[in-house]
Write an enzyme that holds these catalytic residues in place. Sequence first.
Site, PDB file in Angstrom:
ATOM      1  CG  HIS A  19      -1.975  -1.137   1.049  1.00  0.00           C
ATOM      2  ND1 HIS A  19      -2.427  -1.874   2.118  1.00  0.00           N
ATOM      3  CD2 HIS A  19      -2.594  -1.650  -0.051  1.00  0.00           C
ATOM      4  CE1 HIS A  19      -3.297  -2.779   1.692  1.00  0.00           C
ATOM      5  NE2 HIS A  19      -3.400  -2.668   0.372  1.00  0.00           N
ATOM      6  CG  HIS A  42      -7.066 -10.896  -7.392  1.00  0.00           C
ATOM      7  ND1 HIS A  42      -6.387 -10.527  -8.532  1.00  0.00           N
ATOM      8  CD2 HIS A  42      -7.414 -12.195  -7.572  1.00  0.00           C
ATOM      9  CE1 HIS A  42      -6.317 -11.569  -9.357  1.00  0.00           C
ATOM     10  NE2 HIS A  42      -6.928 -12.586  -8.798  1.00  0.00           N
ATOM     11  CB  SER A 100      -5.509  -2.236  -2.566  1.00  0.00           C
ATOM     12  OG  SER A 100      -6.277  -3.365  -2.911  1.00  0.00           O
ATOM     13  CD  GLU A 118     -12.491 -10.763  -3.700  1.00  0.00           C
ATOM     14  OE1 GLU A 118     -12.463 -11.998  -3.519  1.00  0.00           O
ATOM     15  OE2 GLU A 118     -11.460 -10.061  -3.853  1.00  0.00           O
ATOM     16  CG  ASP A 143     -10.667 -14.795 -13.672  1.00  0.00           C
ATOM     17  OD1 ASP A 143      -9.781 -14.160 -13.070  1.00  0.00           O
ATOM     18  OD2 ASP A 143     -10.415 -15.733 -14.444  1.00  0.00           O
ATOM     19  N   GLY A 144     -10.725 -11.665 -11.742  1.00  0.00           N
ATOM     20  CA  GLY A 144     -10.015 -10.410 -11.927  1.00  0.00           C
ATOM     21  C   GLY A 144      -9.134 -10.385 -13.156  1.00  0.00           C
ATOM     22  CG  ASP A 164      -3.073  -8.099  -3.501  1.00  0.00           C
ATOM     23  OD1 ASP A 164      -2.265  -8.996  -3.221  1.00  0.00           O
ATOM     24  OD2 ASP A 164      -3.767  -7.511  -2.654  1.00  0.00           O
TER      25      ASP A 164
END
Length: 280
Positions: A19, A42, A100, A118, A143-144, A164
């Site tokens: 971060h 994500h 994030s 997500e 699905d990211g 991530d």
Amino acid sequence: MLSYRHSFHAGNHADVLKHTVQSLILEALKEKEKPFLYLDTHAGAGRYQLASARAERTGEYLEGIARIWQQDDTPAQLEPYLNAVAAFNRSGQLRYYPGSPLIARELLRPQDMLQLTELHPSDFPLLRAEFQNDKRATVARGDGYQQLKAKLPPTSRRGLILIDPPYEMKTDYQAVVTGISEGYRRFATGVYALWYPVVLRQQIKRMFHELEATGIRRILQIELAIRPDSDQRGMTASGMIVINPPWKLEKQMAALLPWLHRKLAPGGTGHVSLSWLVPE
């Protein structure tokens, strides 16, 4: 599998590094008036209660954000990140940790946009609730990695893509490389920030080699280890791979990493590294 829950790990040393880098990139993008897209593949639940049973069970935040919270010698480069955390802890007591997407929400301007994804069935409703009144944000369950195909390039032709994944499946190490490669083909001028854990060093080395083989240039590696590499269970270090980093980022992290290491690994174990996997 979807068994990973970040609530057990929120605010740990890896989050501090991740971060910090995220905040510095966002601040750099804000130096130009033109809007940009923040895409989080994500995104997680968004907000984590540090007094929850999950967080208290591991206590990882005590060796992460708690060690740099309200320090007298905090470097100025950490202010955007720490101010974002402080926005969720107005009393001064460290009760919540923003993931994030919430750090991005605090730092972005009215003209900027957020695209958040997500997949976890429990975390997605929490994330959606956090952003239900934010017109800048689009929150999707899915699905990211697919977002790197579907949402790039942004109309503004400016953006930060944060990748991530939980790495609970070994295939994630290959999936991130494939995803970055596909995203880069669509949006070669974007900033890509990939977080990685060091559990087995050989896995990370293979991922680095695969990234180098994509032909993408300007790949910066930033790593913070709180313990030496080990073949025992557990994460000893984490890092960020940044493609097309803002020009100030290398210098900023060169100044910050020794301070972070002193605070997060007070015994002096582990290491920091800052290098170009692939230069210009």
